[in-house]
Motif scaffolding. Structure first.
Motif, short mmCIF file in Angstrom:
data_model
loop_
_atom_site.label_atom_id
_atom_site.label_comp_id
_atom_site.label_asym_id
_atom_site.label_seq_id
_atom_site.Cartn_x
_atom_site.Cartn_y
_atom_site.Cartn_z
N LYS A 104 0.82 -1.23 0.00
CA LYS A 104 0.00 0.00 0.00
C LYS A 104 0.85 1.27 0.00
O LYS A 104 0.49 2.28 0.61
N THR A 105 2.00 1.20 -0.67
CA THR A 105 2.96 2.29 -0.53
C THR A 105 2.43 3.64 -1.01
O THR A 105 2.87 4.69 -0.56
N SER A 108 0.10 4.56 2.18
CA SER A 108 0.45 4.17 3.55
C SER A 108 1.08 5.32 4.34
O SER A 108 1.93 6.04 3.82
N ILE A 110 3.10 4.83 6.84
CA ILE A 110 4.35 4.35 7.47
C ILE A 110 5.53 5.18 6.98
O ILE A 110 5.63 5.50 5.79
N GLU A 191 -0.26 -6.33 -4.56
CA GLU A 191 -0.14 -6.28 -3.10
C GLU A 191 0.04 -7.72 -2.64
O GLU A 191 -0.78 -8.59 -2.97
N HIS A 248 1.51 1.65 13.09
CA HIS A 248 0.53 1.75 12.00
C HIS A 248 -0.09 0.40 11.66
O HIS A 248 -1.23 0.33 11.19
N HIS A 251 -3.47 -0.56 12.71
CA HIS A 251 -4.63 -0.08 11.93
C HIS A 251 -4.64 -0.66 10.52
O HIS A 251 -5.22 -0.07 9.61
N TRP A 253 -2.06 -1.43 8.29
CA TRP A 253 -1.17 -1.01 7.21
C TRP A 253 -0.13 -2.06 6.82
O TRP A 253 0.63 -1.85 5.87
N ASP A 256 -2.74 -7.51 4.08
CA ASP A 256 -3.35 -7.63 2.75
C ASP A 256 -3.87 -9.05 2.62
O ASP A 256 -3.10 -10.01 2.76
#
Ligand SMILES: NC(=O)c1ccc[n+]([C@@H]2O[C@H](COP(=O)([O-])OP(=O)(O)OC[C@H]3O[C@@H](n4cnc5c(N)ncnc54)[C@H](OP(=O)(O)O)[C@@H]3O)[C@@H](O)[C@H]2O)c1
Length: 281
Positions: A104-105, A108, A110, A191, A248, A251, A253, A256
Motif C-alpha cells: 500500500k505504498t 500508507s 508508514i 499487493e 501503523h 490499523h 497497514w 493484505d
C-alpha cells in the motif's frame, strides 16, 4: 529475454535468482552485485553494480530487458540511488523494471514509504514498463527475536490487536522470479500479503505451543517500545522505524488478504506455524 537482478548477494536477491533458474535459461540471468565475489556461487553471470556509482551503471545494464530493482536498506540517500538506477536503465534500453516495493505504498502512512512511493512514480514517469511487487513485512523480521521472547516470557510490540499478513523471504523471492519470467505481468501492481492473518497474541500463543514455555503478548506505548528496542541493542533510527511501522500495523497497514502472492507462486504461503518452527530450530 535477459533478466538482471540487483542485490544478487542479498537474501532476497539470491533466493530470487535460484528460483528464476528453474523458470528460464540461467544463461539469460545476470546477477548485479556491489561485490561480485559475494554472488559468485550462484552459477550465473554476475556484473559489478553499485547504487552509489551511477557512472558505471549504463554499461552494467547492457543487453538487459527486464531489471529487478531490489531496494537497499533505509538510508538518507536511498531514493537518489534508486533514481540513478532508473535513469541508467532507461539509457541502457531496459524494457521493464520490477520494483520490490512495500504494501500500500501509495497511501500508507508508514514513515519509510515515501522512498518506495517515489521510486514507483519515477519508474512510471520514465515511460518504462513496470511490475510493482508490494511486499509485506518478512516473517523473519518478527521471528528473529523469538528466543528473547521465550527467555523473558514476553513478546513485546506496540501493535495492539492489529492483524498482519507477513510472508517469508522465500515466498517473496519466488514471486520476483514468477513475474520476471513472464511478460504478462507487465504494468501490474501487486499487493503481496501472505495467506495467514494473525495478531501478536496469536504469534505469542504459537511460540508458547512450540517452545513449551508460556509467552504472552505485551503491548507498549510507542515511546516505551522505542526505549525497549534501543535497550535491546538496535540503533535509535532503526527502533523508530520499527515502532512507527508496528504502530501503523495496528490499523491494518501491514495487512493484505488478497491472496495474490499465493496465486503468483502457485502454492500457499508460509504458515505462522512453519515460520515459528523455522525460527526455533
Ligand atoms: N519486507 C520486509 O520486511 C523487509 C525487511 C527488511 C528489508 N527489506 C527491504 O528489502 C531489501 C532486500 O531484503 P534482503 O533481506 O535481501 O536484504 P539484504 O540481505 O540486506 O540485501 C540487501 C542487498 O542490497 C545490496 N546493496 C546494499 N547497498 C548497495 C549498494 N550501494 N549498491 C548495490 N547493492 C547494494 C547488498 O549488497 P552487499 O551484499 O554488498 O551488502 C545486498 O545484496 C532490503 O534492502 C530492504 O530495502 C524489506
Amino acid at each position: 529475454m535477459t533478466v538482471a537482478i540487483t542485490g544478487a548477494s542479498g537474501q532476497l536477491g539470491s533466493r530470487a535468482i535460484e528460483n528464476l533458474k528453474t523458470r528460464i535459461d540461467p544463461e539469460n540471468i545476470i546477477g548485479l552485485a556491489r561485490s561480485p565475489d559475494k554472488a559468485s556461487d550462484l552459477g550465473i553471470a554476475v556484473r559489478a553494480f553499485d547504487y552509489t556509482k551511477p557512472e558505471t551503471q549504463v554499461a552494467a545494464l547492457e543487453g538487459v530487458k527486464t531489471l529487478v530493482l531490489i531496494p537497499t536498506g533505509a538510508s538518507a540517500d536511498r531514493l537518489g540511488w534508486h533514481l540513478n538506477v532508473i535513469n541508467a536503465a532507461k539509457a541502457a534500453g531496459v524494457h521493464r523494471i520490477i520494483y520490490v516495493s512495500m504494501l500500500k505504498t501509495d497511501v500508507s502512512p508508514i514513515s519509510i514509504m515515501p522512498d518506495h512511493k517515489k521510486t514507483e512514480e519515477a519508474i512510471r514517469a520514465a515511460g518504462l514498463a513496470y511490475t510493482m511487487l508490494r511486499n509485506p513485512w518478512y516473517y523473519e523480521i518478527w521471528t528473529r527475536t523469538l528466543s528473547a521472547a521465550i527467555q523473558s516470557g514476553e513478546l513485546i510490540s506496540t501493535i495492539g490487536n492489529g492483524k498482519v499478513t507477513p510472508a517469508s523471504r522465500q515466498d517473496l523471492a519466488e514471486a520476483v522470479a514468477a513475474v520476471a519470467a513472464d511478460d504478462r505481468h507487465e504494468n501490474k501492481i501487486y499487493e503481496l500479503g501472505g495467506d495467514e492473518q494473525f495478531t501478536f497474541a496469536d504469534l505469542a500463543a504459537e511460540v508458547s505451543r512450540q517452545s513449551g514455555k508460556e509467552v504472552r503478548y505485551k503491548n507498549l506505548p510507542q515511546d516505551e517500545y522505542i526505549e525497549f528496542l534501543n535497550a535491546s541493542g538496535l540503533p535509535e533510527w532503526q527502533s523508530e522505524i520499527i515502532a512507527d511501522a508496528e504502530g501503523h500495523a495496528e490499523h491494518g497497514w501491514l495487512f493484505d488478504d488478497s491472496k495474490t502472492l499465493s496465486g503468483l507462486i502457485g502454492r500457499p504461503t508460509t504458515t505462522l506455524k512453519d515460520a515459528v518452527a523455522a525460527a526455533l530450530t
